[in-house]
Motif scaffolding. Sequence first.
Motif, short mmCIF file in Angstrom:
data_model
loop_
_atom_site.label_atom_id
_atom_site.label_comp_id
_atom_site.label_asym_id
_atom_site.label_seq_id
_atom_site.Cartn_x
_atom_site.Cartn_y
_atom_site.Cartn_z
N SER A 16 13.57 1.16 -6.90
CA SER A 16 14.35 1.60 -6.08
C SER A 16 13.66 0.59 -4.38
CB SER A 16 13.84 2.53 -5.48
OG SER A 16 13.81 2.86 -3.85
N ALA A 17 14.67 -0.57 -3.81
CA ALA A 17 13.73 -0.74 -2.99
C ALA A 17 14.66 0.05 -0.89
CB ALA A 17 14.62 -2.51 -3.13
N ASP A 18 14.14 1.27 -1.57
CA ASP A 18 13.85 1.63 0.01
C ASP A 18 12.95 1.72 0.64
OD1 ASP A 18 16.14 3.73 0.53
OD2 ASP A 18 14.15 4.16 1.08
N PRO A 19 12.65 1.01 1.66
CA PRO A 19 11.12 1.40 2.56
C PRO A 19 10.78 2.98 2.28
CG PRO A 19 13.65 1.24 4.35
CD PRO A 19 14.19 0.71 2.35
N SER A 20 12.07 3.92 2.68
CA SER A 20 11.00 4.54 2.38
C SER A 20 9.87 4.96 1.27
CB SER A 20 11.84 6.12 2.16
OG SER A 20 12.62 6.30 0.53
N VAL A 21 10.14 4.61 -0.01
CA VAL A 21 9.45 4.10 -1.18
C VAL A 21 8.28 3.26 -0.78
CG1 VAL A 21 8.95 3.55 -3.59
CG2 VAL A 21 10.77 4.36 -2.63
N ASP A 22 8.30 2.68 -0.03
CA ASP A 22 6.97 1.76 0.39
C ASP A 22 5.83 3.10 1.26
OD1 ASP A 22 8.62 -0.15 -0.11
OD2 ASP A 22 7.94 -1.22 0.80
N ALA A 23 6.37 3.55 1.39
CA ALA A 23 5.82 4.58 3.24
C ALA A 23 5.12 5.19 1.92
CB ALA A 23 6.52 4.99 3.76
N GLU A 24 6.03 6.43 0.80
CA GLU A 24 5.98 7.28 0.11
C GLU A 24 4.35 6.15 -0.99
OE1 GLU A 24 8.54 9.28 -2.46
OE2 GLU A 24 7.27 8.78 -4.14
N VAL A 25 4.37 5.99 -0.79
CA VAL A 25 3.24 5.05 -2.12
C VAL A 25 2.05 4.73 -1.03
CG1 VAL A 25 2.30 2.67 -3.12
CG2 VAL A 25 4.80 3.73 -3.50
N ILE A 26 2.08 4.45 0.05
CA ILE A 26 0.61 4.08 1.15
C ILE A 26 0.51 5.54 1.35
CG2 ILE A 26 0.33 3.20 3.73
CD1 ILE A 26 2.30 1.46 3.47
N ALA A 27 1.44 6.14 1.45
CA ALA A 27 1.33 8.16 1.44
C ALA A 27 0.39 9.09 0.66
CB ALA A 27 1.98 9.41 1.90
N LEU A 28 0.39 8.58 -0.43
CA LEU A 28 -0.25 8.82 -1.59
C LEU A 28 -1.34 8.36 -1.87
CD1 LEU A 28 1.81 8.65 -5.43
CD2 LEU A 28 -0.89 8.48 -5.61
N ALA A 29 -1.40 7.17 -1.97
CA ALA A 29 -2.68 6.53 -1.84
C ALA A 29 -3.52 7.03 -0.67
CB ALA A 29 -3.01 5.13 -1.38
N MET A 30 -3.17 7.72 0.38
CA MET A 30 -4.02 7.84 1.76
C MET A 30 -4.01 9.54 1.76
SD MET A 30 -4.75 5.58 3.53
CE MET A 30 -5.53 6.88 5.71
N THR A 31 -3.05 9.96 0.52
CA THR A 31 -3.80 11.71 0.68
C THR A 31 -4.83 11.59 -0.25
OG1 THR A 31 -1.12 11.99 1.45
CG2 THR A 31 -2.26 13.14 -0.49
N CYS A 32 -4.94 11.07 -1.48
CA CYS A 32 -5.98 11.02 -2.15
C CYS A 32 -6.95 11.28 -1.77
CB CYS A 32 -5.75 9.98 -3.31
SG CYS A 32 -4.31 9.38 -4.21
N TYR A 33 -7.55 9.91 -0.11
CA TYR A 33 -9.03 9.72 0.49
C TYR A 33 -9.16 10.97 1.33
CZ TYR A 33 -8.99 5.10 -1.65
OH TYR A 33 -8.32 3.86 -2.15
N LYS A 34 -7.64 11.83 1.93
CA LYS A 34 -7.70 12.60 2.77
C LYS A 34 -8.30 13.89 1.78
CE LYS A 34 -5.34 15.09 5.98
NZ LYS A 34 -3.92 15.52 6.66
N GLU A 35 -7.68 14.15 0.63
CA GLU A 35 -8.12 15.51 0.01
C GLU A 35 -9.47 15.51 -0.72
OE1 GLU A 35 -4.90 17.24 -2.06
OE2 GLU A 35 -3.18 17.43 -0.85
N LEU A 36 -9.64 13.94 -1.19
CA LEU A 36 -11.59 14.32 -1.26
C LEU A 36 -12.52 14.45 -0.07
CD1 LEU A 36 -10.95 11.85 -3.77
CD2 LEU A 36 -11.53 13.66 -4.36
N GLY A 37 -11.67 14.30 1.33
CA GLY A 37 -12.14 14.17 2.14
C GLY A 37 -12.95 13.32 2.73
N LEU A 38 -12.60 12.05 2.34
CA LEU A 38 -12.89 10.36 3.30
C LEU A 38 -12.20 10.97 4.84
CD1 LEU A 38 -12.53 8.43 0.28
CD2 LEU A 38 -14.54 9.19 1.60
N SER A 39 -12.84 10.62 5.47
CA SER A 39 -11.95 10.10 6.93
C SER A 39 -12.43 9.10 7.17
CB SER A 39 -12.80 11.04 8.15
OG SER A 39 -14.41 10.75 8.10
#
Length: 429
Positions: free
Chosen positions: A135-158
């Motif tokens: 997929s070359a849709d920009p929403s995918v780029d954002a989703e991948v970044i969001a996934l990464a940030m979610t990982c840190y967030k759910e482990l409590g990093l700020s």
Amino acid sequence: MSMRAPRGTADILPNEVKRWQYVESILKDICDRFNYDEIRTPLFEHTEVFQRGVGDSTDIVQKEMYTFEDRGGRSLTLRPEGTATVVRAFVENKLYGSPIQPVKLFYFMQLFRYERPQQGRMRQLNQFGVEVLGSADPSVDAEVIALAMTCYKELGLSSLKLVLNSLGDKESRQNHRKALVEHFSPYKDELCSDCQKRLNQNPLRILDCKTDRDHPAMKTAPSILDYLNEYSEQYFNQVKAYLDMMEIPYVIDQNLVRGLDYYNHTAFEIMSEAEGFGAITTLAGGGRYNGLTEELGGPNTPGIGFAMGLERLLMAIDAENIKLPIDSSVDCFFIAVGETAEKQASQLVHKLRVNGIQVDKDYQGRKMKAQFKAADRLKAKYVIILGDNELEDDIVNVKNMKTGDQTEVPLTDLVKTMQAELLGGSQNE
RNA sequence: GCGGUCGUGGCGAAGCGGUCAACGCACCGGAUUGUGGCUCCGGCAUUCGUGGGUUCGAUUCCCACCGGUCGCCCCA
């Protein structure tokens, strides 16, 4: 000591493994919610996979690979990086033909890079990563970044910083490259030796150079963002818009250049800003790599992904003083005193275990006092005591280590009682 | 690959040329012959990272190597 783990490798001991398992479980759970599937690829590949996939001019390929010849004369390399192997597997297994598109994958990998070790940098390292192909849709780029940030967030990093840039498409990059060469050529003699080489090979990376960071020509260097063609610029704007909508903060850094050759369009990095984290602050890096599938012999398929270092993730968790919820206690410790009791203990312990109860015991015929100490060390919630007195009455004494309460339980009721106790106990906490 | 720094028991840490080595924690045993987290007593380094060298003598001085650590390059 002569028998030591090789330089840059580390044993992960049971206590530490518990932290890894916890982190991994959180990451897997997030992938599950984002609906990414796990892929596992070989630990080593034909050397060419990395030479072509990662890029011959990169540091990884030039000086960091563990390359060896096998008995059949093939040149193989322990994987230094995840994306190239995943994309190779994607092409080889024709996942581009899957009815479900795009193909969303995650992985946990051990990687190998020949480098001078320091904190957060190992010769054998662990990464968790994600790749989306098709997929070359920009929403995918954002989703991948969001996934990464979610990982840190759910482990409590700020204390995190998301750094974003666009490298543009091929045309944009070519124009920018030309401008860079023109811009830096007059100053060639003033640049560091690495940058002098980069001027020919990959002028983009001059922007990332720490040695020449303060050179006056740096400030006036042409920004890739000024050379994005219309498609690239719009693409980047959309990625940013999606991130804004998801309320994921970021900063643009026009000098963010990822070290691997395959990146284009979106490039990002996540850094820790925690105090005392050390010199190495990059926790994760990723970007889009449209065209990499072709490089590895497949049909042109767009792709994007990121990888995060797990050693660094654990470091960041420590740096931010986050206590992971790890239960290191054992439910029951069985204390037996006397020969007869010890024999019967094995039988009872096994019976409890097969009935779902966690039990440990003494194995050295120690005295009761020492066994109690052992129970404490294991943080046992209950101690079950079997000695001569209990044997006479076919009972056992069950002591709650927290309250100190002790009750007699008939042997025939032991399993039932413990099941009830432990269920009740966990509800209270 | 380059530079700084460090390397003593399971862990932390003294000693810095001359009885093969304090102390603390942990561990084991006993006081207390069936009940833990307190106290007291006792035990616990036959390679002081490895290999050379200097010396009558080295854990202590010198060199090399190995490893840790921090930084550079670069990255996860």
